[in-house]
Write a protein that holds these residues in place. Structure first.
Motif, PDB file in Angstrom:
ATOM      1  N   ARG A 131     -42.629  36.349  89.406  1.00 47.82           N
ATOM      2  CA  ARG A 131     -41.429  37.037  88.923  1.00 47.82           C
ATOM      3  C   ARG A 131     -40.309  36.024  88.749  1.00 47.82           C
ATOM      4  O   ARG A 131     -40.349  34.927  89.315  1.00 47.82           O
ATOM      5  N   CYS A 135     -35.954  35.554  88.974  1.00 55.00           N
ATOM      6  CA  CYS A 135     -34.746  36.171  89.501  1.00 55.00           C
ATOM      7  C   CYS A 135     -33.566  35.226  89.262  1.00 55.00           C
ATOM      8  O   CYS A 135     -33.747  34.057  88.960  1.00 55.00           O
ATOM      9  N   VAL A 140     -42.639  41.353  96.479  1.00 51.09           N
ATOM     10  CA  VAL A 140     -43.591  42.419  96.763  1.00 51.09           C
ATOM     11  C   VAL A 140     -44.408  42.739  95.521  1.00 51.09           C
ATOM     12  O   VAL A 140     -43.863  42.912  94.422  1.00 51.09           O
ATOM     13  N   PRO A 151     -39.082  43.251 106.446  1.00 52.71           N
ATOM     14  CA  PRO A 151     -39.753  43.442 105.155  1.00 52.71           C
ATOM     15  C   PRO A 151     -39.637  42.203 104.280  1.00 52.71           C
ATOM     16  O   PRO A 151     -38.697  41.407 104.406  1.00 52.71           O
ATOM     17  N   GLU A 152     -40.588  42.025 103.394  1.00 55.09           N
ATOM     18  CA  GLU A 152     -40.528  40.938 102.437  1.00 55.09           C
ATOM     19  C   GLU A 152     -39.438  41.209 101.408  1.00 55.09           C
ATOM     20  O   GLU A 152     -39.208  42.354 101.036  1.00 55.09           O
ATOM     21  N   PRO A 153     -38.746  40.172 100.930  1.00 53.94           N
ATOM     22  CA  PRO A 153     -37.790  40.376  99.835  1.00 53.94           C
ATOM     23  C   PRO A 153     -38.467  41.100  98.676  1.00 53.94           C
ATOM     24  O   PRO A 153     -39.618  40.820  98.327  1.00 53.94           O
ATOM     25  N   ALA A 154     -37.738  42.030  98.076  1.00 55.81           N
ATOM     26  CA  ALA A 154     -38.328  42.902  97.055  1.00 55.81           C
ATOM     27  C   ALA A 154     -38.955  42.117  95.912  1.00 55.81           C
ATOM     28  O   ALA A 154     -39.981  42.524  95.349  1.00 55.81           O
ATOM     29  N   VAL A 155     -38.368  40.978  95.544  1.00 55.09           N
ATOM     30  CA  VAL A 155     -38.862  40.222  94.406  1.00 55.09           C
ATOM     31  C   VAL A 155     -40.238  39.636  94.675  1.00 55.09           C
ATOM     32  O   VAL A 155     -40.951  39.259  93.744  1.00 55.09           O
TER      33      VAL A 155
END
Length: 209
Positions: A207, A209, A196, A190-194
Motif C-alpha cells: 500500500r 500512504c 492490515v 493492533p497493527e496500523p491500519a495501512v
C-alpha cells in the motif's frame, strides 16, 4: 526488540559509537519504547564489529545472530522483533530465521536481486520504503516482498510518498508505523491500519500512504 542501523557495502573499520546511522535509529527506539510501555519489552541495538557488509563475510548478519544468541543466554526464548534500516534491514531479514524472531521490520532495506527469503517462512515481515529513495530501491523491496510471501512469510509493504532514504521527511509517520508494527508483533496492540490485509486478500500486501 533489536535495532540494526545502516552501514556501508564495504568497510572493516570499527564503527564509532555515535555515527550518523546509529543516531538515526534513536527516535525509532524512543517511539517503540512509548508504544510498548508497560509491556515488559526491552529495546536494544546490535553492535557491529565492522562498518560494512563485506561481501561473503556478511559481518552484520553474524553480529545480529550473535546478539540473538546472547538474548537466549540472558533471557531464554523470548519473542523478538528485528528492526533494521538499509544495510541493517538486509541483515535483519537474513537473521529473521533465528528461533527467537517473531517478525522483521525493514526500513528502506537493501535488497539485492536473489536475496534469500526462505528463512522468513512463518514470520511476519513489514517493509517500509520511501518512494524517493535514491540509495536503496523500493522496487527491489517490493520484489523481495512478493518472493517472501510466496516462501511462506506474512508480508506487507508500505510505500511512503515524498520521502527518501534518510527518513527525515515525514519522520513522524516512519516512527509511528514502525512502533505500531513492533507493538502488534509483540501482541501489545493492533497493527496500523495501512498494514492490515483486506478480507480475502491473497498474496503480498503493498500500500501507499
Amino acid at each position: 526488540m533489536l535495532l540494526l542501523h545502516g552501514g556501508r557495502e564495504y568497510g572493516t573499520a570499527v564503527p564509532p559509537p555515535w555515527n550518523l546511522p546509529s543516531l538515526r535509529m534513536r527516535p525509532f527506539a524512543s517511539a517503540i519504547g512509548r508504544a510498548t510501555w508497560g509491556g515488559d519489552v526491552a529495546v536494544g541495538r546490535v553492535r557491529y564489529r565492522c562498518r560494512g557488509w563485506n561481501g561473503v563475510c556478511e559481518d552484520p548478519v553474524r553480529d545480529a545472530r550473535q546478539a540473538l544468541d546472547t538474548l537466549v543466554q540472558r533471557f531464554g526464548d523470548v519473542p523478538t522483533v528485528l528492526v533494521g534500516h538499509s544495510m541493517g534491514g538486509r541483515a535483519a531479514l537474513r537473521a529473521g530465521g533465528h528461533r527467537l524472531v517473531r517478525g522483521v521490520v525493514g526500513l528502506a532495506p537493501w535488497c539485492p536481486p536473489d536475496e534469500p527469503v526462505e528463512q522468513l517462512a512463518g514470520r511476519r515481515v513489514v517493509l517500509l520504503h520511501g518512494d524517493r529513495d535514491c540509495m536503496t530501491d523500493p522496487d527491489a523491496s517490493a520484489e523481495l516482498a512478493v518472493r517472501a510471501d510466496t516462501a511462506g512469510a506474512d508480508v506487507s509493504m508500505v510505500l511512503l510518498r515524498g520521502t527518501g532514504h534518510a527518513m527525515l521527511r515525514r519522520a513522524t509517520m516512519w516512527h509511528e508505523l514502525t512502533a505500531g508494527a513492533v507493538s502488534a508483533l509483540l501482541g501489545l496492540g493492533p497493527e496500523p491500519a495501512v498494514m492490515v490485509r483486506a478480507d480475502g486478500f491473497d498474496g503480498c500486501h503493498v500500500r501507499e500512504c
